[in-house]
Design a protein around this motif. Sequence first.
Motif, short mmCIF file in Angstrom:
data_model
loop_
_atom_site.label_atom_id
_atom_site.label_comp_id
_atom_site.label_asym_id
_atom_site.label_seq_id
_atom_site.Cartn_x
_atom_site.Cartn_y
_atom_site.Cartn_z
N LEU A 21 51.35 -16.45 30.04
CA LEU A 21 50.22 -17.36 30.19
C LEU A 21 50.14 -17.72 31.68
N ARG A 22 48.96 -17.51 32.25
CA ARG A 22 48.85 -17.63 33.69
C ARG A 22 48.38 -19.01 34.13
N CYS A 23 48.93 -19.45 35.26
CA CYS A 23 48.58 -20.75 35.83
C CYS A 23 48.60 -20.63 37.35
N ASN A 24 47.52 -21.03 37.99
CA ASN A 24 47.48 -21.13 39.44
C ASN A 24 47.14 -22.56 39.83
N TYR A 25 47.69 -23.01 40.93
CA TYR A 25 47.46 -24.39 41.35
C TYR A 25 47.02 -24.41 42.80
N SER A 26 46.43 -25.52 43.18
CA SER A 26 46.13 -25.75 44.59
C SER A 26 46.60 -27.15 44.93
N SER A 27 47.24 -27.25 46.05
CA SER A 27 47.74 -28.55 46.49
C SER A 27 48.04 -28.47 47.96
N SER A 28 47.79 -29.58 48.65
CA SER A 28 48.06 -29.63 50.08
C SER A 28 49.42 -30.25 50.39
N VAL A 29 50.14 -30.64 49.32
CA VAL A 29 51.44 -31.25 49.51
C VAL A 29 52.45 -30.58 48.59
N SER A 30 53.70 -30.98 48.73
CA SER A 30 54.73 -30.45 47.83
C SER A 30 54.39 -30.80 46.40
N VAL A 31 54.68 -29.87 45.51
CA VAL A 31 54.27 -30.06 44.12
C VAL A 31 55.45 -30.00 43.17
N TYR A 32 55.25 -30.67 42.07
CA TYR A 32 56.07 -30.48 40.90
C TYR A 32 55.17 -29.85 39.84
N LEU A 33 55.69 -28.93 39.08
CA LEU A 33 54.87 -28.17 38.12
C LEU A 33 55.45 -28.27 36.72
N LEU A 72 51.29 -33.92 23.23
CA LEU A 72 51.83 -32.91 24.11
C LEU A 72 53.34 -33.08 24.23
N GLN A 73 54.03 -31.94 24.24
CA GLN A 73 55.48 -31.93 24.37
C GLN A 73 55.85 -31.16 25.62
N LEU A 74 56.76 -31.70 26.42
CA LEU A 74 57.18 -31.03 27.64
C LEU A 74 57.96 -29.78 27.30
N LEU A 75 57.52 -28.64 27.85
CA LEU A 75 58.15 -27.34 27.60
C LEU A 75 59.17 -27.02 28.69
N LEU A 76 58.75 -27.21 29.95
CA LEU A 76 59.64 -27.00 31.08
C LEU A 76 59.00 -27.59 32.32
N LYS A 77 59.83 -27.68 33.39
CA LYS A 77 59.35 -28.26 34.63
C LYS A 77 60.02 -27.60 35.82
N TYR A 78 59.28 -27.55 36.93
CA TYR A 78 59.83 -27.12 38.21
C TYR A 78 59.75 -28.30 39.16
N VAL A 83 62.56 -21.04 36.00
CA VAL A 83 62.88 -22.23 35.23
C VAL A 83 62.89 -21.89 33.74
N LYS A 84 63.92 -22.30 33.06
CA LYS A 84 64.00 -22.05 31.62
C LYS A 84 63.70 -23.34 30.86
N GLY A 85 62.97 -23.18 29.75
CA GLY A 85 62.60 -24.33 28.95
C GLY A 85 63.04 -24.20 27.51
N ILE A 86 62.41 -25.00 26.67
CA ILE A 86 62.76 -24.96 25.26
C ILE A 86 62.09 -23.80 24.55
N ASN A 87 62.59 -23.47 23.37
CA ASN A 87 62.00 -22.43 22.52
C ASN A 87 61.94 -21.05 23.17
N GLY A 88 62.81 -20.75 24.13
CA GLY A 88 62.89 -19.43 24.73
C GLY A 88 61.87 -19.15 25.82
N PHE A 89 61.09 -20.14 26.22
CA PHE A 89 60.11 -19.95 27.28
C PHE A 89 60.75 -20.10 28.66
#
Lengths: 112, 115
Positions: free
Chosen positions: B21-33, B44-50, B57-63
């Motif tokens: 599943l593809r995701c692109n972001y734009s930001s002018s500062v440091s980001v958390y994803l 909504l349930q948190l799957l993973l974070k960077y 980054v590894k998350g729950i359910n094998g993602f």
Amino acid sequence: DAGITQSPRHKVTETGTPVTLRCHQTENHRYMYWYRQDPGHGLRLIHYSYGVKDTDKGEVSDGYSVSRSKTEDFLLTLESATSSQTSVYFCAIGAGGLYEQYFGPGTRLTVT
Amino acid sequence: AQSVTQLDSQVPVFEEAPVELRCNYSSSVSVYLFWYVQYPNQGLQLLLKYLSGSTLVKGINGFEAEFNKSQTSFHLRKPSVHISDTAEYFCAVSGRVTGANNLFFGTGTRLTVIP
């Protein structure tokens, strides 16, 4: 759901009536948020709070107001409901400096 | 300002096949994803974070997801999907906003796993 409850879970109301949705947390988090979810728009921030009596507007705040008189409760009020406010509303709490948020189960609101 | 683009609104995939599943972001500062998952009629349930460090980054359910700064992407992957992975997936970016930390969400990708 990280100790977050929302009430009511479902509500049907008529155009022009005021509506208040409640979010309650047991986690003692400082930050609380209200989002609305609509098809094709994802989640959009309505208002947020960074402490008791400290609130600010989000992306889609027109027609909404909020109040936070206690750490654990964050209320969202639709002052005069319109059909465009038919949506699913989610409350979230912030886990502090790491920016992640945890979401409640949602309230489905229908304005007829 | 921060923003997120999820390139696919719907992704059908057969059971036990891999998915991205593809995701692109734009930001002018440091980001958390972040990636969140929403099962039908649930929150909504948190799957993973960077946040920092390793870009994989590894998350729950094998993602898992890989942060690519040069391509401003944070794609979500799973090597073998199950029927129970059928859900909507949201990518989100966080940024430093005066007053509070906020998340900016993509419009979501509906993953349908076909038996």
